[in-house]
Write a protein that holds these residues in place. Structure first.
Motif, PDB file in Angstrom:
ATOM      1  N   VAL A   1       0.870  -1.179   0.000  1.00 25.50           N
ATOM      2  CA  VAL A   1       0.000   0.000   0.000  1.00 25.50           C
ATOM      3  C   VAL A   1       0.901   1.221   0.000  1.00 25.50           C
ATOM      4  N   TRP A   2       0.664   2.124  -0.945  1.00 24.94           N
ATOM      5  CA  TRP A   2       1.479   3.336  -0.962  1.00 24.94           C
ATOM      6  C   TRP A   2       0.625   4.543  -1.309  1.00 24.94           C
ATOM      7  N   ASP A   3       1.180   5.725  -1.038  1.00 25.85           N
ATOM      8  CA  ASP A   3       0.496   6.978  -1.352  1.00 25.85           C
ATOM      9  C   ASP A   3       1.130   7.558  -2.600  1.00 25.85           C
ATOM     10  N   ASN A   4       0.387   7.533  -3.709  1.00 25.13           N
ATOM     11  CA  ASN A   4       0.893   8.013  -4.995  1.00 25.13           C
ATOM     12  C   ASN A   4       1.145   9.516  -5.009  1.00 25.13           C
ATOM     13  N   ARG A   5       0.602  10.239  -4.040  1.00 25.11           N
ATOM     14  CA  ARG A   5       0.790  11.690  -3.997  1.00 25.11           C
ATOM     15  C   ARG A   5       2.162  12.070  -3.462  1.00 25.11           C
ATOM     16  N   LEU A   6       2.799  11.145  -2.755  1.00 27.13           N
ATOM     17  CA  LEU A   6       4.047  11.448  -2.056  1.00 27.13           C
ATOM     18  C   LEU A   6       5.211  10.596  -2.526  1.00 27.13           C
ATOM     19  N   THR A   7       4.995   9.731  -3.498  1.00 24.01           N
ATOM     20  CA  THR A   7       6.021   8.794  -3.920  1.00 24.01           C
ATOM     21  C   THR A   7       6.095   8.723  -5.439  1.00 24.01           C
ATOM     22  N   ALA A   8       7.188   8.146  -5.913  1.00 22.83           N
ATOM     23  CA  ALA A   8       7.291   7.640  -7.282  1.00 22.83           C
ATOM     24  C   ALA A   8       7.866   6.240  -7.165  1.00 22.83           C
ATOM     25  N   HIS A   9       7.663   5.425  -8.195  1.00 21.29           N
ATOM     26  CA  HIS A   9       8.146   4.053  -8.124  1.00 21.29           C
ATOM     27  C   HIS A   9       8.533   3.562  -9.511  1.00 21.29           C
ATOM     28  N   SER A  10       9.257   2.474  -9.533  1.00 23.66           N
ATOM     29  CA  SER A  10       9.652   1.834 -10.788  1.00 23.66           C
ATOM     30  C   SER A  10       9.694   0.335 -10.596  1.00 23.66           C
ATOM     31  N   ALA A  11       9.229  -0.387 -11.590  1.00 25.39           N
ATOM     32  CA  ALA A  11       9.405  -1.831 -11.608  1.00 25.39           C
ATOM     33  C   ALA A  11      10.871  -2.166 -11.875  1.00 25.39           C
ATOM     34  N   THR A  12      11.243  -3.397 -11.569  1.00 26.13           N
ATOM     35  CA  THR A  12      12.577  -3.884 -11.914  1.00 26.13           C
ATOM     36  C   THR A  12      12.415  -5.170 -12.722  1.00 26.13           C
ATOM     37  N   GLY A  13      12.893  -5.152 -13.948  1.00 26.57           N
ATOM     38  CA  GLY A  13      12.756  -6.304 -14.830  1.00 26.57           C
ATOM     39  C   GLY A  13      13.964  -7.210 -14.787  1.00 26.57           C
ATOM     40  N   ASP A  14      14.344  -7.635 -13.587  1.00 25.10           N
ATOM     41  CA  ASP A  14      15.589  -8.376 -13.417  1.00 25.10           C
ATOM     42  C   ASP A  14      15.352  -9.881 -13.303  1.00 25.10           C
ATOM     43  N   PHE A  15      14.469 -10.410 -14.143  1.00 26.48           N
ATOM     44  CA  PHE A  15      14.232 -11.842 -14.151  1.00 26.48           C
ATOM     45  C   PHE A  15      13.935 -12.281 -15.580  1.00 26.48           C
ATOM     46  N   ASP A  16      14.146 -13.568 -15.835  1.00 25.27           N
ATOM     47  CA  ASP A  16      13.999 -14.103 -17.183  1.00 25.27           C
ATOM     48  C   ASP A  16      12.534 -14.082 -17.617  1.00 25.27           C
ATOM     49  N   LYS A  17      12.307 -13.911 -18.917  1.00 29.87           N
ATOM     50  CA  LYS A  17      10.942 -13.806 -19.425  1.00 29.87           C
ATOM     51  C   LYS A  17      10.110 -15.066 -19.233  1.00 29.87           C
ATOM     52  N   VAL A  18      10.756 -16.223 -19.089  1.00 32.13           N
ATOM     53  CA  VAL A  18       9.971 -17.441 -18.903  1.00 32.13           C
ATOM     54  C   VAL A  18       9.422 -17.547 -17.489  1.00 32.13           C
ATOM     55  N   ILE A  19       9.891 -16.689 -16.589  1.00 30.68           N
ATOM     56  CA  ILE A  19       9.444 -16.733 -15.195  1.00 30.68           C
ATOM     57  C   ILE A  19       8.220 -15.836 -15.043  1.00 30.68           C
ATOM     58  N   ARG A  20       7.200 -16.370 -14.425  1.00 30.84           N
ATOM     59  CA  ARG A  20       5.933 -15.654 -14.333  1.00 30.84           C
ATOM     60  C   ARG A  20       5.964 -14.647 -13.175  1.00 30.84           C
ATOM     61  N   ARG A  21       5.519 -13.432 -13.460  1.00 26.19           N
ATOM     62  CA  ARG A  21       5.271 -12.434 -12.412  1.00 26.19           C
ATOM     63  C   ARG A  21       3.884 -11.880 -12.677  1.00 26.19           C
ATOM     64  N   HIS A  22       2.976 -12.069 -11.755  1.00 26.10           N
ATOM     65  CA  HIS A  22       1.575 -11.725 -11.954  1.00 26.10           C
ATOM     66  C   HIS A  22       1.105 -10.948 -10.731  1.00 26.10           C
ATOM     67  N   ALA A  23       0.609  -9.748 -10.944  1.00 25.27           N
ATOM     68  CA  ALA A  23       0.192  -8.900  -9.827  1.00 25.27           C
ATOM     69  C   ALA A  23      -0.945  -8.001 -10.288  1.00 25.27           C
ATOM     70  N   VAL A  24      -1.648  -7.442  -9.321  1.00 26.19           N
ATOM     71  CA  VAL A  24      -2.848  -6.646  -9.590  1.00 26.19           C
ATOM     72  C   VAL A  24      -2.802  -5.368  -8.764  1.00 26.19           C
ATOM     73  N   ARG A  25      -3.266  -4.276  -9.381  1.00 22.63           N
ATOM     74  CA  ARG A  25      -3.327  -2.989  -8.680  1.00 22.63           C
ATOM     75  C   ARG A  25      -4.767  -2.492  -8.632  1.00 22.63           C
ATOM     76  N   LEU A  26      -5.145  -1.940  -7.490  1.00 23.72           N
ATOM     77  CA  LEU A  26      -6.387  -1.192  -7.332  1.00 23.72           C
ATOM     78  C   LEU A  26      -6.002   0.234  -6.974  1.00 23.72           C
ATOM     79  N   THR A  27      -6.529   1.206  -7.730  1.00 23.03           N
ATOM     80  CA  THR A  27      -5.961   2.552  -7.740  1.00 23.03           C
ATOM     81  C   THR A  27      -7.026   3.602  -7.434  1.00 23.03           C
ATOM     82  N   PRO A  28      -7.384   3.796  -6.167  1.00 22.48           N
ATOM     83  CA  PRO A  28      -8.375   4.819  -5.827  1.00 22.48           C
ATOM     84  C   PRO A  28      -7.862   6.232  -6.123  1.00 22.48           C
ATOM     85  N   GLN A  29      -8.727   7.035  -6.717  1.00 26.57           N
ATOM     86  CA  GLN A  29      -8.367   8.423  -7.018  1.00 26.57           C
ATOM     87  C   GLN A  29      -8.627   9.313  -5.803  1.00 26.57           C
ATOM     88  N   ALA A  30      -7.907  10.427  -5.766  1.00 24.15           N
ATOM     89  CA  ALA A  30      -7.967  11.318  -4.615  1.00 24.15           C
ATOM     90  C   ALA A  30      -8.362  12.727  -5.066  1.00 24.15           C
TER      91      ALA A  30
END
Length: 348
Positions: free
Chosen positions: A313-342
């Motif tokens: 859980v983070w506050d988008n008003r006070l942060t920035a972020h970046s993904a890191t693509g440091d794994f092989d493409k055959v490896i699965r990474r699956h995630a979901v975001r819910l993004t309430p507006q303010a």
């Protein structure tokens, strides 16, 4: 063809467990197929409209008795942002506890909740919890869940790394081009690599504080354009959806958080394009300085790591972020975001 990273790591070729793991990775079947990304080029959303917003953190008890119970353990990752939380189930929080969660996220910028049952809740319940923090943004181009456009589904990261990029680091604040950009945001992991696939976070509030008082004064009052145009064009080129025509919105370069009163930079390489009233070269020069400042100042960066049951859980008003693509493409990474507006960003 050279063996993949996963082939090298799995062990001897005659190891049946290693073979089974490799076969599972190759099929790329998600553990939670309900959240498989869905793209419908015919799906359309109306333009967003301004709505009244009151941050639930304004109602919170500063002591947070409904969130931080006697069984809760917290560990700060950095003085400036990031706290790991164990012993609290988000799904079991009362309305008072959710209010306190909004306040805690604003204070610490980033919260990493461990051992959560959130991913196993019904989707309507997940949405209900997130809506406590504001109307949920429906993404105009990303994969969502069929029948549930509130979910933003993350694809494996290496796909987004362009052929002309040395690395996949891309600092951004989610959909900052919206008239009312996100506040308290939820991200839950479904499948992740054994190593890698973390998310980098930084404090835009600390980034502002590091500037000299005179420079802070110069930035206050300035506005910048945040644009969805490139994101929409990228989706169109790939034959993907553009569910809502892209917008460009002016936001203050320095904004004030409605709960804590904290000032923070509000610029990011992902969506900030130019400073209003500046000539092209002036805008490019200042934005480059600010982008370099937030991306290179590792002393107010942290790394969010994932394991089964993690909810971030983070506050988008006070942060920035970046993904890191440091794994092989055959490896699965699956995630979901819910993004309430303010709120509409309040200028310093």
């Amino acid at each position: 063809m050279a063996p993949s990273v996963s082939d090298k790591r799995d062990g001897p070729a005659d190891d049946p467990i290693a073979k089974a793991k490799a076969a599972l990775q190759q099929t790329n079947e998600p553990s939670y197929p309900f959240y498989y990304p869905y793209f419908d080029v015919e799906e359309k959303f109306p333009p967003t409209e301004i709505f009244e917003f009151i941050d639930p953190g304004t109602r919170a008890d500063p002591a947070k008795p409904h969130l931080l119970n006697p069984n809760t353990t917290t560990k700060d990752i950095s003085p400036y942002l990031g706290t790991e939380v164990t012993g609290t189930q988000i799904s079991q929080l009362s309305k008072e506890g959710l209010d306190e969660l909004a306040l805690y996220a604003a204070e610490r910028k980033l919260l990493i909740f461990r051992d959560q049952d959130f991913k196993d809740l019904a989707p309507d319940r997940q949405i209900e919890i997130a809506r406590h923090f504001g109307p949920i943004q429906r993404h105009p181009t990303s994969g969502n869940v069929k029948g549930y456009p509130e979910f933003h589904v993350e694809r494996p990261i290496p796909e987004y790394r362009g052929g002309d990029r040395i690395n996949g680091t891309s600092w951004h604040s989610d959909v900052s081009y919206e008239k009312q950009p996100p506040g308290t945001t939820f991200f839950f992991i479904l499948d992740q690599p054994e190593t890698g696939g973390d998310t980098l976070f930084l404090s835009q509030a600390e980034a502002y504080r590091r500037l000299s008082p005179e420079f802070q004064k110069r930035l206050e009052g300035l506005r910048a354009v945040h644009s969805a145009v490139e994101q929409a064009e990228f989706s169109r080129r790939r034959g993907g959806p553009v569910r809502r025509e892209p917008v460009e919105t002016e936001h203050p370069l320095v904004r004030v958080h409605p709960v804590t009163g904290e000032k923070a930079l509000y610029v990011n390489q992902g969506f900030t394009r130019r400073i209003v009233g500046f000539k092209h070269e002036e805008s490019e020069y200042l934005l480059k300085f600010l982008f370099d400042h937030i991306s290179k100042s590792a002393d107010f960066h942290v790394r969010a790591t994932y394991r089964p049951g993690t909810v971030v859980v983070w506050d988008n008003r006070l942060t920035a972020h970046s993904a890191t693509g440091d794994f092989d493409k055959v490896i699965r990474r699956h995630a979901v975001r819910l993004t309430p507006q303010a709120e509409v960003p309040v200028p310093a």
